[in-house]
Scaffold this active site. Sequence first.
Site, PDB file in Angstrom:
ATOM      1  N   ARG A 160       0.841  -1.218   0.000  1.00  0.00           N
ATOM      2  CA  ARG A 160       0.000   0.000   0.000  1.00  0.00           C
ATOM      3  C   ARG A 160       0.866   1.256   0.000  1.00  0.00           C
ATOM      4  O   ARG A 160       0.567   2.238   0.689  1.00  0.00           O
ATOM      5  CB  ARG A 160      -0.951   0.035   1.203  1.00  0.00           C
ATOM      6  CG  ARG A 160      -1.765  -1.211   1.435  1.00  0.00           C
ATOM      7  CD  ARG A 160      -2.897  -1.365   0.436  1.00  0.00           C
ATOM      8  NE  ARG A 160      -3.731  -2.471   0.810  1.00  0.00           N
ATOM      9  CZ  ARG A 160      -3.571  -3.723   0.352  1.00  0.00           C
ATOM     10  NH1 ARG A 160      -2.628  -4.011  -0.518  1.00  0.00           N
ATOM     11  NH2 ARG A 160      -4.387  -4.675   0.756  1.00  0.00           N
TER      12      ARG A 160
ATOM     13  N   SER B 277     -10.439   1.024   4.166  1.00  0.00           N
ATOM     14  CA  SER B 277      -9.538   0.694   5.283  1.00  0.00           C
ATOM     15  C   SER B 277      -8.866   1.985   5.765  1.00  0.00           C
ATOM     16  O   SER B 277      -8.194   2.650   4.980  1.00  0.00           O
ATOM     17  CB  SER B 277      -8.432  -0.254   4.826  1.00  0.00           C
ATOM     18  OG  SER B 277      -8.989  -1.379   4.208  1.00  0.00           O
TER      19      SER B 277
ATOM     20  N   GLU C 124      -3.779   4.381   6.528  1.00  0.00           N
ATOM     21  CA  GLU C 124      -3.605   4.164   5.087  1.00  0.00           C
ATOM     22  C   GLU C 124      -4.160   5.393   4.349  1.00  0.00           C
ATOM     23  O   GLU C 124      -3.708   5.764   3.271  1.00  0.00           O
ATOM     24  CB  GLU C 124      -4.395   2.904   4.688  1.00  0.00           C
ATOM     25  CG  GLU C 124      -4.315   2.546   3.235  1.00  0.00           C
ATOM     26  CD  GLU C 124      -5.055   1.247   2.910  1.00  0.00           C
ATOM     27  OE1 GLU C 124      -4.792   0.222   3.567  1.00  0.00           O
ATOM     28  OE2 GLU C 124      -5.895   1.279   2.002  1.00  0.00           O
TER      29      GLU C 124
HETATM   30  P1  NAP Z   1     -10.739  -9.611   5.455  1.00  0.00           P
HETATM   31  O1  NAP Z   1     -11.200 -10.613   4.476  1.00  0.00           O
HETATM   32  O2  NAP Z   1     -11.597  -9.261   6.619  1.00  0.00           O
HETATM   33  O3  NAP Z   1      -9.311 -10.034   5.983  1.00  0.00           O
HETATM   34  C1  NAP Z   1      -8.697  -9.284   7.023  1.00  0.00           C
HETATM   35  C2  NAP Z   1      -7.270  -9.085   6.680  1.00  0.00           C
HETATM   36  O4  NAP Z   1      -6.608 -10.339   6.683  1.00  0.00           O
HETATM   37  C3  NAP Z   1      -7.100  -8.471   5.316  1.00  0.00           C
HETATM   38  O5  NAP Z   1      -6.752  -7.142   5.546  1.00  0.00           O
HETATM   39  C4  NAP Z   1      -6.030  -9.293   4.634  1.00  0.00           C
HETATM   40  O6  NAP Z   1      -4.823  -8.564   4.399  1.00  0.00           O
HETATM   41  C5  NAP Z   1      -5.709 -10.411   5.605  1.00  0.00           C
HETATM   42  N1  NAP Z   1      -5.859 -11.709   4.930  1.00  0.00           N
HETATM   43  C6  NAP Z   1      -6.975 -12.474   4.844  1.00  0.00           C
HETATM   44  N2  NAP Z   1      -6.701 -13.623   4.178  1.00  0.00           N
HETATM   45  C7  NAP Z   1      -5.403 -13.572   3.814  1.00  0.00           C
HETATM   46  C8  NAP Z   1      -4.520 -14.447   3.096  1.00  0.00           C
HETATM   47  N3  NAP Z   1      -4.932 -15.626   2.629  1.00  0.00           N
HETATM   48  N4  NAP Z   1      -3.248 -14.063   2.896  1.00  0.00           N
HETATM   49  C9  NAP Z   1      -2.815 -12.880   3.352  1.00  0.00           C
HETATM   50  N5  NAP Z   1      -3.578 -12.012   4.044  1.00  0.00           N
HETATM   51  C10 NAP Z   1      -4.862 -12.337   4.283  1.00  0.00           C
HETATM   52  O7  NAP Z   1     -10.404  -8.219   4.673  1.00  0.00           O
HETATM   53  P2  NAP Z   1     -11.410  -7.086   4.118  1.00  0.00           P
HETATM   54  O8  NAP Z   1     -11.356  -5.877   4.964  1.00  0.00           O
HETATM   55  O9  NAP Z   1     -12.760  -7.655   3.803  1.00  0.00           O
HETATM   56  O10 NAP Z   1     -10.695  -6.715   2.783  1.00  0.00           O
HETATM   57  C11 NAP Z   1     -10.653  -7.624   1.734  1.00  0.00           C
HETATM   58  C12 NAP Z   1      -9.524  -7.278   0.803  1.00  0.00           C
HETATM   59  O11 NAP Z   1      -9.754  -6.008   0.192  1.00  0.00           O
HETATM   60  C13 NAP Z   1      -8.206  -7.185   1.538  1.00  0.00           C
HETATM   61  O12 NAP Z   1      -7.213  -7.736   0.712  1.00  0.00           O
HETATM   62  C14 NAP Z   1      -8.025  -5.697   1.724  1.00  0.00           C
HETATM   63  O13 NAP Z   1      -6.672  -5.297   1.827  1.00  0.00           O
HETATM   64  C15 NAP Z   1      -8.627  -5.184   0.445  1.00  0.00           C
HETATM   65  N6  NAP Z   1      -8.964  -3.773   0.509  1.00  0.00           N
HETATM   66  C16 NAP Z   1      -8.112  -2.916  -0.111  1.00  0.00           C
HETATM   67  C17 NAP Z   1      -8.323  -1.578  -0.101  1.00  0.00           C
HETATM   68  C18 NAP Z   1      -7.336  -0.660  -0.765  1.00  0.00           C
HETATM   69  O14 NAP Z   1      -6.425  -1.060  -1.432  1.00  0.00           O
HETATM   70  N7  NAP Z   1      -7.489   0.606  -0.543  1.00  0.00           N
HETATM   71  C19 NAP Z   1      -9.460  -1.075   0.568  1.00  0.00           C
HETATM   72  C20 NAP Z   1     -10.313  -1.970   1.211  1.00  0.00           C
HETATM   73  C21 NAP Z   1     -10.048  -3.340   1.187  1.00  0.00           C
HETATM   74  P3  NAP Z   1      -4.629  -7.574   3.142  1.00  0.00           P
HETATM   75  O15 NAP Z   1      -5.379  -6.335   3.498  1.00  0.00           O
HETATM   76  O16 NAP Z   1      -3.133  -7.356   3.111  1.00  0.00           O
HETATM   77  O17 NAP Z   1      -5.132  -8.248   1.931  1.00  0.00           O
END
Ligand code: NAP
Length: 351
Positions: free
Chosen positions: A164, A251, A346
Amino acid sequence: MKIHNNYSLSKLNTFGISVNARFFVEVNNEQGLKEIFSAPEFKNSKKLFLGGGSNVLFTKDFDGLVILNKLKGIEVLKEDSKNVAIRCMGGDIWHDLVIFATDRGLWGIENLSLIPGTVGAAPMQNIGAYGAELKDVLQNVEAYSVSDGVKKVFSNGECEFGYRDSIFKNELKGKYFITAITLKLSKIPKPNLSYKILREFLEKSARNAPGIAGAGRNKIVSYTPKDISDAVSRIRKSKLPDPAIIPNAGSFFKNIFVSGEKMKELLAIYPEMPTFEENKIIKIPSGWLIEQCGWKGKRLGNVGVHERQAVVLVNYGSASGAEVLALADKIIAEVKEKFGLELVPEVNLIQ
Ligand code: NAP
């Protein structure tokens, strides 16, 4: 180009914070951008570039020039039997680019579906979701230097992408205006199903409707980029609040990376703590840490922590940026006190 004075930004940031910009301009061609950067009256003004406004928190009026990126257009630059190079202007909506790619069966950005914001903002923080990151498919970034209006093309390596993170958030913060990006997408299937929640969602859809998304148990599964994009969109819609209904900036905090030693120390106290290994360092989801401090679903006046995802802070109506920041500071302090870990926003804080 019309320069506006004391322009309201309340509809231009997804947190719905009511602030004004001293000067405001919409740019819809590169010539206009050059004119702005060479105009003597703005030479010494503070400048802020806005796309979808989905990753900013304004804490007060902006005493400078806000430039809204409205440069639009998607084109196929090059194509061979394996890959397609697509150039997209910075003012386009990111998800429209995902639709353009997935409608053509191209692989690479399907996991990044429904990330709010514009294409120009995507390289700033190297957007990522469900195990995929922009840096995996990005070829170059076109940007104009604010100081002299000269265009530079940054290669993937020159963007210094991290988690990020990029050079545009650090050394070059505020120094370049991103006008376009070029991606190299693949015609060869490259499904990234490393995230359990996505895998399970697709398997469940396949079992319920074997015709649309591959096949059920014990059969070869062949998802299309569109199947994966639709699944990601549905998961996101079910978990993350829609800013049009509850204003937020996705996030609010980055996830935290710790050493293996620190992880062991924490797991001894919190054996249920989720951890993910990435490039030999350990990632801990910030949402889990915040939830453990009792913040999930909690409301504090006009602001709060979302009930389904604790890493998302929300504005319940008429919050000021200062109120959101005060909530964020409380959360940071409590997480630090309980776990000895420092949450880092972030979201781009405009102070
Ligand atoms: P989630 O499914 O509730 O998972 C919680 C966190 O656990 C995530 O932040 C994710 O890290 C990590 N995670 C889960 N499974 C994983 C795996 N197999 N390997 C590595 N890390 C894992 O997350 P959520 O809030 O619903 O978000 C879903 C995805 O959308 C995430 O990847 C999140 O980063 C992404 N997202 C991105 C943005 C952005 O780029 N601005 C905004 C909102 C959500 P990571 O966050 O590193 O993936």
